[in-house]
Motif scaffolding. Structure first.
Motif, PDB file in Angstrom:
ATOM      1  N   UNK A  28       1.084  -1.141  -0.273  1.00 34.19           N
ATOM      2  CA  UNK A  28       0.085  -0.280  -0.315  1.00 34.19           C
ATOM      3  C   UNK A  28       1.003   1.530  -0.136  1.00 34.19           C
ATOM      4  N   UNK A  29      -0.128   1.839  -0.200  1.00 34.74           N
ATOM      5  CA  UNK A  29       1.209   3.814  -0.273  1.00 34.74           C
ATOM      6  C   UNK A  29      -0.398   4.456   0.346  1.00 34.74           C
ATOM      7  N   UNK A  30       0.410   5.567   1.542  1.00 35.79           N
ATOM      8  CA  UNK A  30      -0.592   6.148   2.357  1.00 35.79           C
ATOM      9  C   UNK A  30      -0.283   7.902   1.461  1.00 35.79           C
ATOM     10  N   UNK A  31      -0.862   8.790   1.258  1.00 31.37           N
ATOM     11  CA  UNK A  31      -1.303  10.059   1.150  1.00 31.37           C
ATOM     12  C   UNK A  31      -1.541  10.403   2.010  1.00 31.37           C
ATOM     13  N   UNK A  32      -1.103  11.360   2.673  1.00 29.68           N
ATOM     14  CA  UNK A  32      -1.699  12.836   3.688  1.00 29.68           C
ATOM     15  C   UNK A  32      -2.104  13.463   2.787  1.00 29.68           C
ATOM     16  N   UNK A  33      -3.479  14.232   3.236  1.00 28.72           N
ATOM     17  CA  UNK A  33      -4.068  15.388   2.324  1.00 28.72           C
ATOM     18  C   UNK A  33      -3.855  16.501   2.354  1.00 28.72           C
ATOM     19  N   UNK A  34      -3.507  16.554   4.257  1.00 25.59           N
ATOM     20  CA  UNK A  34      -2.951  17.961   4.042  1.00 25.59           C
ATOM     21  C   UNK A  34      -1.067  17.994   3.679  1.00 25.59           C
ATOM     22  N   UNK A  35      -0.732  17.287   3.247  1.00 30.17           N
ATOM     23  CA  UNK A  35       0.216  17.126   2.772  1.00 30.17           C
ATOM     24  C   UNK A  35       0.717  17.229   0.902  1.00 30.17           C
ATOM     25  N   UNK A  36      -0.027  16.967   0.593  1.00 26.03           N
ATOM     26  CA  UNK A  36       0.031  16.073  -0.817  1.00 26.03           C
ATOM     27  C   UNK A  36      -2.027  16.731  -0.609  1.00 26.03           C
ATOM     28  N   UNK A  37      -2.617  17.856  -0.891  1.00 17.35           N
ATOM     29  CA  UNK A  37      -3.780  18.122  -0.948  1.00 17.35           C
ATOM     30  C   UNK A  37      -4.347  17.428  -2.302  1.00 17.35           C
ATOM     31  N   UNK A  38      -5.616  16.775  -2.410  1.00 18.71           N
ATOM     32  CA  UNK A  38      -6.290  16.279  -2.991  1.00 18.71           C
ATOM     33  C   UNK A  38      -6.813  17.361  -4.289  1.00 18.71           C
ATOM     34  N   UNK A  39      -7.312  16.728  -5.567  1.00 17.07           N
ATOM     35  CA  UNK A  39      -8.019  17.190  -6.202  1.00 17.07           C
ATOM     36  C   UNK A  39      -9.316  17.498  -6.675  1.00 17.07           C
ATOM     37  N   UNK A  40     -10.001  17.569  -7.398  1.00 20.02           N
ATOM     38  CA  UNK A  40     -11.587  18.134  -8.000  1.00 20.02           C
ATOM     39  C   UNK A  40     -11.936  17.137  -8.314  1.00 20.02           C
ATOM     40  N   UNK A  41     -10.691  16.357  -9.048  1.00 19.59           N
ATOM     41  CA  UNK A  41     -11.292  15.686  -9.955  1.00 19.59           C
ATOM     42  C   UNK A  41     -11.447  13.953  -8.926  1.00 19.59           C
ATOM     43  N   UNK A  42      -9.682  13.897  -8.046  1.00 25.55           N
ATOM     44  CA  UNK A  42      -9.752  12.912  -7.386  1.00 25.55           C
ATOM     45  C   UNK A  42     -11.494  12.928  -6.258  1.00 25.55           C
ATOM     46  N   UNK A  43     -11.692  13.997  -5.936  1.00 28.55           N
ATOM     47  CA  UNK A  43     -12.519  13.961  -4.644  1.00 28.55           C
ATOM     48  C   UNK A  43     -14.237  13.784  -5.517  1.00 28.55           C
ATOM     49  N   UNK A  44     -14.307  14.028  -7.164  1.00 30.41           N
ATOM     50  CA  UNK A  44     -15.416  14.001  -7.512  1.00 30.41           C
ATOM     51  C   UNK A  44     -15.543  12.041  -7.932  1.00 30.41           C
ATOM     52  N   UNK A  45     -14.898  11.810  -8.633  1.00 28.14           N
ATOM     53  CA  UNK A  45     -13.897  10.275  -8.720  1.00 28.14           C
ATOM     54  C   UNK A  45     -15.118   9.618  -7.505  1.00 28.14           C
TER      55      UNK A  45
END
Length: 116
Positions: A28-45
């Protein structure tokens, strides 16, 4: 492809999930949403994959309760996605993108059974 986890590094549920995955040798990989902001497309998907923003947004947490009523009233899909992009701690954690393209939120026993 490995599982992709999105959350917050200081979130105890995210820490529990990554520890469990490590223990079970699940890549697995982990991405901290505060350090690497999510995009509108990601959230919509994610919202679409979960069946709507209501399953993605945590309306019981501090972040939601701290928002002014005009931001949380009469939410549409588009408004909810924009709100989540601006306030990533609203997104239920951990959000997991699975190998088959599906998305889950949280780390319940049911999700652990799905991964095991």
């Amino acid at each position: 492809m490995t599982l992709k986890l999105y959350g917050l590094s200081k979130c105890s549920t995210c820490q529990k999930a990554t520890d469990w995955l490590d223990e079970h040798k699940i890549k697995h990989s982990f991405s901290d949403m505060k350090e690497t902001p999510v995009t509108k497309d990601q959230v919509a998907n994610w919202s679409k994959a979960l069946g709507g923003w209501e399953k993605m947004i945590n309306r019981a947490g501090y972040t939601w309760r701290g928002l002014p009523p005009e931001k949380t009233a009469n939410l549409t899909e588009a408004k909810a996605v924009a709100l989540a992009v601006d306030n990533p701690s609203l997104i239920r954690r951990p959000l997991i993108e699975h190998k088959d393209g599906s998305v889950t939120v949280g780390f319940s026993k049911k999700i652990q059974e799905l991964l095991a």
